[in-house]
Design a protein around this motif. Structure first.
Motif, PDB file in Angstrom:
ATOM      1  N   ASP A   1       0.864  -1.174  -0.034  1.00  0.00           N
ATOM      2  CA  ASP A   1       0.114  -0.029   0.030  1.00  0.00           C
ATOM      3  C   ASP A   1       1.041   1.123  -0.101  1.00  0.00           C
ATOM      4  O   ASP A   1       0.535   2.215  -0.665  1.00  0.00           O
ATOM      5  CB  ASP A   1      -0.915   0.062   1.204  1.00  0.00           C
ATOM      6  N   ILE A   2       1.956   1.194   0.777  1.00  0.00           N
ATOM      7  CA  ILE A   2       2.817   2.362   0.781  1.00  0.00           C
ATOM      8  C   ILE A   2       3.636   2.563  -0.384  1.00  0.00           C
ATOM      9  O   ILE A   2       3.627   3.662  -0.954  1.00  0.00           O
ATOM     10  CB  ILE A   2       3.754   2.439   2.117  1.00  0.00           C
ATOM     11  N   ILE A   3       3.870   1.552  -1.105  1.00  0.00           N
ATOM     12  CA  ILE A   3       4.497   1.699  -2.450  1.00  0.00           C
ATOM     13  C   ILE A   3       3.786   2.389  -3.267  1.00  0.00           C
ATOM     14  O   ILE A   3       4.183   3.229  -4.043  1.00  0.00           O
ATOM     15  CB  ILE A   3       5.072   0.038  -3.081  1.00  0.00           C
ATOM     16  N   SER A   4       2.545   1.802  -3.173  1.00  0.00           N
ATOM     17  CA  SER A   4       1.303   2.529  -4.413  1.00  0.00           C
ATOM     18  C   SER A   4       1.165   3.923  -4.148  1.00  0.00           C
ATOM     19  O   SER A   4       0.629   4.823  -4.860  1.00  0.00           O
ATOM     20  CB  SER A   4       0.336   1.574  -4.105  1.00  0.00           C
ATOM     21  N   CYS A   5       1.216   4.442  -2.770  1.00  0.00           N
ATOM     22  CA  CYS A   5       0.856   5.718  -2.569  1.00  0.00           C
ATOM     23  C   CYS A   5       2.059   6.690  -2.988  1.00  0.00           C
ATOM     24  O   CYS A   5       1.996   7.934  -3.072  1.00  0.00           O
ATOM     25  CB  CYS A   5       0.829   5.863  -0.986  1.00  0.00           C
ATOM     26  N   GLY A   6       3.430   6.162  -3.250  1.00  0.00           N
ATOM     27  CA  GLY A   6       4.309   6.738  -3.929  1.00  0.00           C
ATOM     28  C   GLY A   6       5.655   7.180  -2.988  1.00  0.00           C
ATOM     29  O   GLY A   6       6.479   8.180  -3.325  1.00  0.00           O
ATOM     30  N   PHE A   7       5.590   6.585  -1.824  1.00  0.00           N
ATOM     31  CA  PHE A   7       6.835   7.052  -0.630  1.00  0.00           C
ATOM     32  C   PHE A   7       8.287   6.392  -1.339  1.00  0.00           C
ATOM     33  O   PHE A   7       8.040   5.378  -2.009  1.00  0.00           O
ATOM     34  CB  PHE A   7       6.178   6.267   0.501  1.00  0.00           C
ATOM     35  N   SER A   8       8.965   7.017  -0.926  1.00  0.00           N
ATOM     36  CA  SER A   8      10.525   6.404  -1.421  1.00  0.00           C
ATOM     37  C   SER A   8      11.148   5.698  -0.279  1.00  0.00           C
ATOM     38  O   SER A   8      12.004   4.642  -0.483  1.00  0.00           O
ATOM     39  CB  SER A   8      11.412   7.676  -1.669  1.00  0.00           C
ATOM     40  N   THR A   9      10.516   5.918   1.026  1.00  0.00           N
ATOM     41  CA  THR A   9      11.197   5.010   2.303  1.00  0.00           C
ATOM     42  C   THR A   9      10.223   4.585   3.286  1.00  0.00           C
ATOM     43  O   THR A   9       9.279   5.312   3.419  1.00  0.00           O
ATOM     44  CB  THR A   9      12.106   5.795   2.757  1.00  0.00           C
ATOM     45  N   ILE A  10      10.520   3.657   3.951  1.00  0.00           N
ATOM     46  CA  ILE A  10       9.722   3.398   5.209  1.00  0.00           C
ATOM     47  C   ILE A  10      10.663   3.304   6.274  1.00  0.00           C
ATOM     48  O   ILE A  10      11.777   2.314   6.267  1.00  0.00           O
ATOM     49  CB  ILE A  10       9.029   1.744   5.062  1.00  0.00           C
ATOM     50  N   LEU A  11      10.432   3.748   7.199  1.00  0.00           N
ATOM     51  CA  LEU A  11      11.027   4.009   8.487  1.00  0.00           C
ATOM     52  C   LEU A  11      10.458   2.945   9.501  1.00  0.00           C
ATOM     53  O   LEU A  11       9.267   3.279   9.890  1.00  0.00           O
ATOM     54  CB  LEU A  11      11.162   5.273   9.283  1.00  0.00           C
ATOM     55  N   THR A  12      10.986   1.858   9.999  1.00  0.00           N
ATOM     56  CA  THR A  12      10.424   0.846  10.816  1.00  0.00           C
ATOM     57  C   THR A  12      11.173   0.104  11.626  1.00  0.00           C
ATOM     58  O   THR A  12      12.654  -0.052  11.514  1.00  0.00           O
ATOM     59  CB  THR A  12       9.528  -0.171   9.761  1.00  0.00           C
ATOM     60  N   SER A  13      10.754  -0.304  12.785  1.00  0.00           N
ATOM     61  CA  SER A  13      11.483  -1.385  13.936  1.00  0.00           C
ATOM     62  C   SER A  13      11.038  -2.586  13.485  1.00  0.00           C
ATOM     63  O   SER A  13      11.361  -3.526  14.280  1.00  0.00           O
ATOM     64  CB  SER A  13      11.343  -0.756  15.226  1.00  0.00           C
ATOM     65  N   GLY A  14      10.265  -2.703  12.357  1.00  0.00           N
ATOM     66  CA  GLY A  14      10.152  -4.332  12.059  1.00  0.00           C
ATOM     67  C   GLY A  14       8.615  -4.606  12.836  1.00  0.00           C
ATOM     68  O   GLY A  14       8.427  -5.871  13.086  1.00  0.00           O
ATOM     69  N   SER A  15       7.922  -3.740  13.004  1.00  0.00           N
ATOM     70  CA  SER A  15       6.700  -4.096  13.983  1.00  0.00           C
ATOM     71  C   SER A  15       6.807  -4.400  15.393  1.00  0.00           C
ATOM     72  O   SER A  15       5.991  -4.834  15.983  1.00  0.00           O
ATOM     73  CB  SER A  15       5.718  -5.027  13.188  1.00  0.00           C
ATOM     74  N   TYR A  16       7.969  -4.267  15.974  1.00  0.00           N
ATOM     75  CA  TYR A  16       8.422  -4.668  17.161  1.00  0.00           C
ATOM     76  C   TYR A  16       8.763  -3.322  17.785  1.00  0.00           C
ATOM     77  O   TYR A  16       9.080  -2.289  17.246  1.00  0.00           O
ATOM     78  CB  TYR A  16       9.624  -5.714  17.319  1.00  0.00           C
ATOM     79  N   PRO A  17       8.997  -3.129  19.211  1.00  0.00           N
ATOM     80  CA  PRO A  17       9.571  -1.895  19.946  1.00  0.00           C
ATOM     81  C   PRO A  17      10.819  -1.610  19.485  1.00  0.00           C
ATOM     82  O   PRO A  17      11.062  -0.286  19.603  1.00  0.00           O
ATOM     83  CB  PRO A  17       9.384  -2.543  21.447  1.00  0.00           C
TER      84      PRO A  17
END
Length: 224
Positions: free
Chosen positions: A136-152
């Protein structure tokens, strides 16, 4: 070359990040809620002092990531205003009440931010289906996702981060962040193999980045 983004909550950190060799600054305020939009004055001063890239967080408040119409309007207004100050990108993320990606609102902000790149921030770590959220985020046109892998933190989420990098397949950058430090970046990179990594590089009770920590992050990332 793998790169480091430093989350900066004050102007002192901005200067430290650049001096220590960071590749990019993410500018925000209010560390207690994970970051909100900085003031125009702070953005101007950061831009005047930086030669490296400057990304600005667009987040009206702490708390959840589902926004009212008034809050969404404010986010649009902030992007329109901040675009004029020579920034290089924006950092935001909007979810629905059910924790799914809000396609309509995110697409609208990405479009408004053009020609600047957009990072979807750690709202991603609240989604229930990270594989679908990635698409979904790719389809929105973002270039990057900042994430901790859905964990704290990134070390707990390392296996999810690895899977996200594989699934992304160079269509979007997966940037691990959340508890990333020089003590764990080498191990994390061995597992995840991302191109970008994100840290506040804060090592004490202040809100200010530590120069030696940034240098160590860079050195350990590039030691291979």
């Amino acid at each position: 070359m793998k790169k480091i983004e430093i989350a900066c909550f004050n102007l002192e950190s901005v200067l430290i990040a650049q001096k220590a060799g960071a590749d990019r600054v993410e500018l925000c305020v209010d560390i207690s809620v994970g970051g909100t939009t900085p003031s125009i004055e702070m953005i101007q001063q950061a831009r005047e002092n930086l030669t490296i890239d400057l990304y600005v967080m667009i987040r009206t408040r702490g708390g959840d990531f589902a926004y009212s119409d008034a809050e969404f309007k404010q986010m649009k207004s902030e992007i329109e205003t901040i675009k004029k100050f020579g920034v290089n990108g924006f950092v935001f993320g909007i979810l629905n009440e059910d924790k799914a990606i809000n396609l309509e609102q995110n697409k609208a902000l990405v479009e408004l931010a053009k020609p600047f790149s957009c990072t979807f921030h750690r709202a991603f770590d609240e989604v229930l289906d990270y594989e679908k959220a990635l698409e979904d985020i790719i389809s929105c046109g973002f270039s990057t996702i900042l994430t901790s892998g859905s964990y704290p933190n990134v070390m707990e989420g390392k296996e999810v981060l690895k899977q996200l990098v594989i699934q992304a397949n160079n269509r979007i950058e997966i940037m691990p962040g959340g508890g990333l430090r020089s003590a764990n970046i080498s191990v994390l990179d061995e597992i995840v193999n991302a191109n970008w990594y994100h840290s506040s590089a804060i090592t004490d009770e202040t809100e200010t980045a530590n120069e030696e920590e940034i240098i160590s992050l860079k050195n350990k990332l590039h030691a291979k």
